[in-house]
Design a protein around this motif. Sequence first.
Motif, PDB file in Angstrom:
ATOM      1  N   SER A 188      74.155  17.865 -33.415  1.00 30.12           N
ATOM      2  CA  SER A 188      74.305  19.114 -32.666  1.00 30.12           C
ATOM      3  C   SER A 188      73.038  19.551 -31.939  1.00 30.12           C
ATOM      4  CB  SER A 188      74.764  20.229 -33.598  1.00 30.12           C
ATOM      5  OG  SER A 188      73.767  20.502 -34.571  1.00 30.12           O
ATOM      6  N   VAL A 189      71.867  19.100 -32.356  1.00 32.88           N
ATOM      7  CA  VAL A 189      70.637  19.609 -31.746  1.00 32.88           C
ATOM      8  C   VAL A 189      70.262  18.914 -30.440  1.00 32.88           C
ATOM      9  CG1 VAL A 189      69.668  20.448 -33.905  1.00 32.88           C
ATOM     10  CG2 VAL A 189      69.094  18.174 -33.124  1.00 32.88           C
ATOM     11  N   LEU A 190      70.646  17.681 -30.246  1.00 32.29           N
ATOM     12  CA  LEU A 190      70.232  16.982 -29.026  1.00 32.29           C
ATOM     13  C   LEU A 190      70.803  17.611 -27.758  1.00 32.29           C
ATOM     14  CD1 LEU A 190      68.501  14.848 -27.810  1.00 32.29           C
ATOM     15  CD2 LEU A 190      70.338  13.201 -28.136  1.00 32.29           C
ATOM     16  N   PRO A 191      72.095  17.905 -27.679  1.00 32.52           N
ATOM     17  CA  PRO A 191      72.581  18.548 -26.450  1.00 32.52           C
ATOM     18  C   PRO A 191      71.900  19.888 -26.172  1.00 32.52           C
ATOM     19  CG  PRO A 191      74.427  17.781 -27.773  1.00 32.52           C
ATOM     20  CD  PRO A 191      73.187  17.606 -28.599  1.00 32.52           C
ATOM     21  N   GLU A 192      71.597  20.630 -27.220  1.00 35.02           N
ATOM     22  CA  GLU A 192      70.946  21.928 -27.060  1.00 35.02           C
ATOM     23  C   GLU A 192      69.495  21.802 -26.610  1.00 35.02           C
ATOM     24  OE1 GLU A 192      71.352  23.920 -30.782  1.00 35.02           O
ATOM     25  OE2 GLU A 192      73.544  23.789 -30.728  1.00 35.02           O
ATOM     26  N   ASN A 193      68.871  20.673 -26.893  1.00 36.97           N
ATOM     27  CA  ASN A 193      67.460  20.470 -26.577  1.00 36.97           C
ATOM     28  C   ASN A 193      67.230  19.434 -25.489  1.00 36.97           C
ATOM     29  OD1 ASN A 193      65.712  22.031 -28.680  1.00 36.97           O
ATOM     30  ND2 ASN A 193      67.470  21.242 -29.800  1.00 36.97           N
ATOM     31  N   ALA A 194      68.274  19.049 -24.774  1.00 39.27           N
ATOM     32  CA  ALA A 194      68.151  17.998 -23.764  1.00 39.27           C
ATOM     33  C   ALA A 194      67.119  18.339 -22.700  1.00 39.27           C
ATOM     34  CB  ALA A 194      69.513  17.726 -23.121  1.00 39.27           C
ATOM     35  N   GLY A 195      67.093  19.568 -22.249  1.00 38.76           N
ATOM     36  CA  GLY A 195      66.118  19.971 -21.237  1.00 38.76           C
ATOM     37  C   GLY A 195      64.693  19.845 -21.729  1.00 38.76           C
ATOM     38  N   THR A 196      64.448  20.244 -22.957  1.00 38.02           N
ATOM     39  CA  THR A 196      63.113  20.133 -23.544  1.00 38.02           C
ATOM     40  C   THR A 196      62.724  18.680 -23.719  1.00 38.02           C
ATOM     41  OG1 THR A 196      63.430  22.225 -24.694  1.00 38.02           O
ATOM     42  CG2 THR A 196      61.690  20.786 -25.527  1.00 38.02           C
ATOM     43  N   VAL A 197      63.661  17.872 -24.172  1.00 40.65           N
ATOM     44  CA  VAL A 197      63.412  16.439 -24.346  1.00 40.65           C
ATOM     45  C   VAL A 197      63.005  15.810 -23.015  1.00 40.65           C
ATOM     46  CG1 VAL A 197      64.570  14.234 -24.795  1.00 40.65           C
ATOM     47  CG2 VAL A 197      64.845  16.139 -26.393  1.00 40.65           C
ATOM     48  N   GLN A 198      63.740  16.091 -21.976  1.00 42.34           N
ATOM     49  CA  GLN A 198      63.424  15.553 -20.646  1.00 42.34           C
ATOM     50  C   GLN A 198      62.069  16.047 -20.163  1.00 42.34           C
ATOM     51  OE1 GLN A 198      66.847  16.803 -18.416  1.00 42.34           O
ATOM     52  NE2 GLN A 198      68.127  15.151 -19.213  1.00 42.34           N
ATOM     53  N   ALA A 199      61.782  17.322 -20.380  1.00 47.97           N
ATOM     54  CA  ALA A 199      60.509  17.887 -19.932  1.00 47.97           C
ATOM     55  C   ALA A 199      59.321  17.265 -20.662  1.00 47.97           C
ATOM     56  CB  ALA A 199      60.516  19.401 -20.124  1.00 47.97           C
ATOM     57  N   LEU A 200      59.463  17.011 -21.957  1.00 44.68           N
ATOM     58  CA  LEU A 200      58.378  16.390 -22.721  1.00 44.68           C
ATOM     59  C   LEU A 200      58.063  14.988 -22.204  1.00 44.68           C
ATOM     60  CD1 LEU A 200      59.386  17.560 -26.299  1.00 44.68           C
ATOM     61  CD2 LEU A 200      57.264  18.158 -25.106  1.00 44.68           C
ATOM     62  N   ILE A 201      59.096  14.227 -21.930  1.00 42.97           N
ATOM     63  CA  ILE A 201      58.899  12.859 -21.421  1.00 42.97           C
ATOM     64  C   ILE A 201      58.295  12.905 -20.022  1.00 42.97           C
ATOM     65  CG2 ILE A 201      60.051  10.705 -20.769  1.00 42.97           C
ATOM     66  CD1 ILE A 201      62.144  11.426 -23.005  1.00 42.97           C
ATOM     67  N   ALA A 202      58.868  13.738 -19.157  1.00 44.03           N
ATOM     68  CA  ALA A 202      58.381  13.836 -17.772  1.00 44.03           C
ATOM     69  C   ALA A 202      56.925  14.284 -17.719  1.00 44.03           C
ATOM     70  CB  ALA A 202      59.262  14.784 -16.978  1.00 44.03           C
ATOM     71  N   ALA A 203      56.542  15.219 -18.571  1.00 42.81           N
ATOM     72  CA  ALA A 203      55.162  15.723 -18.564  1.00 42.81           C
ATOM     73  C   ALA A 203      54.161  14.613 -18.901  1.00 42.81           C
ATOM     74  CB  ALA A 203      55.014  16.877 -19.563  1.00 42.81           C
ATOM     75  N   GLN A 204      54.515  13.760 -19.859  1.00 51.41           N
ATOM     76  CA  GLN A 204      53.618  12.652 -20.211  1.00 51.41           C
ATOM     77  C   GLN A 204      53.484  11.655 -19.061  1.00 51.41           C
ATOM     78  OE1 GLN A 204      51.657  12.358 -23.023  1.00 51.41           O
ATOM     79  NE2 GLN A 204      52.361  14.470 -23.234  1.00 51.41           N
ATOM     80  N   ILE A 205      54.592  11.380 -18.388  1.00 53.64           N
ATOM     81  CA  ILE A 205      54.542  10.435 -17.256  1.00 53.64           C
ATOM     82  C   ILE A 205      53.738  11.037 -16.114  1.00 53.64           C
ATOM     83  CG2 ILE A 205      55.927   9.232 -15.530  1.00 53.64           C
ATOM     84  CD1 ILE A 205      58.148   9.023 -17.701  1.00 53.64           C
ATOM     85  N   ARG A 206      53.968  12.305 -15.812  1.00 54.56           N
ATOM     86  CA  ARG A 206      53.198  12.965 -14.736  1.00 54.56           C
ATOM     87  C   ARG A 206      51.702  12.922 -15.044  1.00 54.56           C
ATOM     88  NH1 ARG A 206      57.350  16.595 -14.463  1.00 54.56           N
ATOM     89  NH2 ARG A 206      56.331  17.990 -15.924  1.00 54.56           N
ATOM     90  N   ARG A 207      51.351  13.223 -16.294  1.00 58.81           N
ATOM     91  CA  ARG A 207      49.936  13.202 -16.692  1.00 58.81           C
ATOM     92  C   ARG A 207      49.316  11.831 -16.476  1.00 58.81           C
ATOM     93  NH1 ARG A 207      50.771  16.051 -21.710  1.00 58.81           N
ATOM     94  NH2 ARG A 207      50.762  18.095 -20.806  1.00 58.81           N
ATOM     95  N   ALA A 208      50.049  10.796 -16.824  1.00 54.93           N
ATOM     96  CA  ALA A 208      49.512   9.438 -16.702  1.00 54.93           C
ATOM     97  C   ALA A 208      49.371   8.996 -15.254  1.00 54.93           C
ATOM     98  CB  ALA A 208      50.431   8.458 -17.437  1.00 54.93           C
ATOM     99  N   LEU A 209      50.216   9.517 -14.385  1.00 53.96           N
ATOM    100  CA  LEU A 209      50.204   9.071 -12.992  1.00 53.96           C
ATOM    101  C   LEU A 209      49.386   9.973 -12.067  1.00 53.96           C
ATOM    102  CD1 LEU A 209      53.891   7.897 -12.592  1.00 53.96           C
ATOM    103  CD2 LEU A 209      51.873   6.555 -13.203  1.00 53.96           C
ATOM    104  N   SER A 210      48.857  11.042 -12.609  1.00 53.83           N
ATOM    105  CA  SER A 210      48.080  11.931 -11.729  1.00 53.83           C
ATOM    106  C   SER A 210      46.594  11.632 -11.778  1.00 53.83           C
ATOM    107  CB  SER A 210      48.331  13.382 -12.108  1.00 53.83           C
ATOM    108  OG  SER A 210      47.937  13.627 -13.443  1.00 53.83           O
TER     109      SER A 210
END
Length: 116
Positions: A94-116
Amino acid sequence: MPVSPRVRWRGPAVVAAARSAAARGMLLAAEHVLGASRQRVPIAEGTLERSGAASVDEQRLTSAVSYDTPYAVRVHENLHARHAPGRTAKYLESVLPENAGTVQALIAAQIRRALS
């Protein structure tokens, strides 16, 4: 005097940095989901809650959240069992659908940091 531009192709290094960052982000995301699920996992003695773990397979870029007790699946799937307020079956599912946006944001933030 004409200027001759030089271009250095660093494609493999960029891909490696992005993959590494994605794996870091996936671990952070899995730990976030683990924390959210621990808030819902039914508690009798706390053994089930303490057995939770987050992991990442960096080669396949997959992550997992798991609970490692012989009864974890039974407790997760039993919709008829009574639990303390706020504790419930489907504590992980039950928690993954509720936290999908946060999960995506955490992954995206790490990739952005590495590529900037």
